[in-house]
Design an enzyme around this catalytic site. Structure first.
Site, mmCIF file in Angstrom:
data_model
loop_
_atom_site.group_PDB
_atom_site.id
_atom_site.type_symbol
_atom_site.label_atom_id
_atom_site.label_comp_id
_atom_site.label_asym_id
_atom_site.label_seq_id
_atom_site.Cartn_x
_atom_site.Cartn_y
_atom_site.Cartn_z
ATOM 1 N N HIS A 1 2.990 -5.569 5.558
ATOM 2 C CA HIS A 1 1.718 -5.240 5.092
ATOM 3 C C HIS A 1 1.824 -4.082 4.590
ATOM 4 O O HIS A 1 2.830 -2.980 5.083
ATOM 5 C CB HIS A 1 0.575 -5.169 6.335
ATOM 6 C CG HIS A 1 0.698 -6.101 7.334
ATOM 7 N ND1 HIS A 1 1.551 -6.647 8.284
ATOM 8 C CD2 HIS A 1 -0.476 -7.169 7.288
ATOM 9 C CE1 HIS A 1 1.006 -7.501 8.977
ATOM 10 N NE2 HIS A 1 0.034 -8.044 8.629
ATOM 11 N N ASP B 1 2.249 -1.043 6.925
ATOM 12 C CA ASP B 1 3.273 -0.950 8.035
ATOM 13 C C ASP B 1 4.410 -0.196 7.613
ATOM 14 O O ASP B 1 5.166 0.512 8.486
ATOM 15 C CB ASP B 1 4.082 -2.465 7.853
ATOM 16 C CG ASP B 1 3.210 -3.717 8.572
ATOM 17 O OD1 ASP B 1 2.449 -3.246 9.132
ATOM 18 O OD2 ASP B 1 3.705 -4.650 8.197
HETATM 19 C C1 XLS Z 1 -1.621 -12.031 13.222
HETATM 20 C C2 XLS Z 1 -1.155 -12.490 11.983
HETATM 21 C C3 XLS Z 1 -0.567 -11.599 11.033
HETATM 22 C C4 XLS Z 1 -0.225 -12.342 9.724
HETATM 23 C C5 XLS Z 1 0.062 -10.976 8.581
HETATM 24 O O1 XLS Z 1 -1.700 -12.984 14.084
HETATM 25 O O2 XLS Z 1 -0.034 -13.586 12.409
HETATM 26 O O3 XLS Z 1 0.494 -11.068 11.396
HETATM 27 O O4 XLS Z 1 1.274 -13.004 9.908
HETATM 28 O O5 XLS Z 1 -1.194 -10.371 8.220
#
Ligand code: XLS
Ligand code: CA
Ligand code: CA
EC number: 5.3.1.5
Length: 435
Positions: free
Chosen positions: A99, A102
């Site tokens: 993201h 991140d």
């Molecule tokens: C959260 C989600 C997230 C997505 C990406 O539960 O899995 O991590 O994969 O935003």
């Protein structure tokens, strides 16, 4: 290369190797069912769990030893990039996912945040030139900041909608710049906590318009990766609009977006929705929408999204059955998974990835064999449809009238045995008998 992970490079040594930290089944160059293993999988490490998380949970603070955390946030951001590339080099993982937030902290304004992000992206690009590590998919974090407490695209506030749009625009640019194979939209807070206070018509319209703008911008910049929506039924909201694969597909159809999106199916989200992982993969596959997988698992004893590393051979075999039938994925297998809070060493992350990759590789091999055994069983099960009446039904050449007269005087309509127990023997024979 700096040493955050105190291990040797993990390589394929085959099933007879005594070295636990080696691949027994994942042999990237081995060809299985017409494709190299590396192309079946495209395994990816998830930045958020692996390099950002420090093991916090609602009851306790950080536990993990993560030497890439420094005093200065920018130093941390750069050190995490070093850690990523060292990790990939040591494990042989060729992809990563992230993201926007991140990579680095958020600035005071979006402009400032973008500048910070760009600096880290530059460093990633440098590394990418001299390694074979690639971006699987990118995404924007539209759920952590307080502004998203009531949703992003479906927030009651248009400035929040605009802010989310700004973040997604930037991340589509960045994903394209890094050559990402896809872009994921997970609507973590697109849903509701209180139905009575929710203008459902307005929120649905906003959500659809947001996705339309994503498509428009993708086309404008010529991003050739696949756009994907990741279903999840709940958590953090009580009810998420992208509940499961079927719900998302219906939403896309209704809003003329069907052709533009595929799905990123996560195992733990499937089970949270009351489905099996394989069920969600099948729904996506049948509709030509299986784009990518978030590989993890939940815990039957815990009702939430535990995001554990997948190590159950049955599960990976059934999942790989669907992937085989889909002839692979547009993107790949992203380990959206975290080590347990008490596994505090950086090496624990290595064990987790290596063991999960191996269990998926084994799952692929077993699924190839299982398919051979199961296909004739399915054919036999539906064989009555080869009869005259069966063909007429299938070809749409009969009517209620005709069928009614056909069965009117029949006395014995007997369905063949399901043979579930035989199938279960077959499965165990494939897994443990090696046949
Ligand atoms: C959260 C989600 C997230 C997505 C990406 O539960 O899995 O991590 O994969 O935003
Ligand atoms: Ca996920
Ligand atoms: Ca999850």
């Amino acid at each position: 290369m700096c040493m955050y992970f105190n291990i040797d490079k993990v390589v394929y040594e085959g099933p007879s190797s005594k070295n636990l930290l080696s691949y027994k089944f994942y042999n990237p160059d081995e060809e299985i069912a017409g494709k190299k293993m590396r192309d079946w999988f495209r395994f990816a490490v998830a930045y958020w769990h692996t390099f950002n998380s420090r093991g916090e949970d609602p009851f306790g603070s950080a536990t993990f030893e993560r030497p890439w955390f420094k005093k200065d946030p920018m130093d941390t951001a750069f050190a995490k990039v070093d850690a990523l590339f060292e990790f990939c080099e040591k494990t042989g993982i060729e992809y990563f996912t992230f993201h926007d937030r991140d990579l680095a902290h958020e600035g005071l304004t979006l402009r400032e945040s973008n500048k910070i992000l760009d600096k880290v992206v530059e460093k990633i690009k440098e590394y990418m030139k001299s390694s074979n590590v690639k971006l699987l998919w990118g995404t924007a974090n539209l759920f952590s900041h307080p502004r998203y407490a009531q949703g992003a695209a479906t927030s009651p506030n248009p400035f929040v909608f605009a802010y989310a749009a700004g973040q997604v625009k930037k991340m589509l640019d960045v994903t394209k710049e890094l050559g990402g194979l896809g872009y994921v939209l997970w609507g973590g807070r697109e849903g509701y906590d209180n139905l009575l206070l929710t203008d459902s018509v307005l929120e649905e319209k906003l959500f659809a318009r947001f996705l339309e703008m994503v498509v428009e911008y993708k086309e404008k910049i010529g991003f050739s990766g696949v756009l994907m929506i990741e279903p999840k039924p709940k958590e953090p909201t009580k009810h998420q609009y992208d509940f499961d694969a079927s719900t998302v597909l219906y939403f896309l159809k209704k809003h003329n977006l069907f052709e533009h999106f595929k799905l990123n199916i996560e195992a733990n989200h499937a089970t949270l929705a009351g489905h099996t992982f394989a069920h969600e993969l099948r729904i996506a596959r049948l509709n030509g929408k299986l784009g990518s997988i978030d590989a993890n698992r939940g815990d039957l004893m815990l009702g939430w999204d535990t995001d554990q590393f997948p190590t159950d051979v049955y599960e990976t075999t059934f999942a790989m059955y669907e992937v085989l039938e889909n002839n692979g994925l547009d993107c790949g297998f992203n380990f959206d998974a975290k080590v347990r809070r008490a596994s505090i060493d950086p090496e624990d992350i290595v064990y987790a990835h290596v063991s999960s990759m191996d269990v998926f590789a084994l799952g692929l091999k077993l699924a190839v064999k299982l398919r051979e055994k199961v296909k004739p069983m399915i054919e036999e099960r539906y064989s009555e449809y080869n009869s005259e009446i069966g063909r007429k039904i299938l070809e749409g050449k009969t009517t209620l009238d005709e069928l009614s007269s056909y069965v009117e005087d029949l006395t014995d309509v007997r369905v063949k045995s399901l043979k579930q127990e035989l199938l279960e023997m077959v499965i165990n024979d494939v897994i443990f008998g090696g046949r």
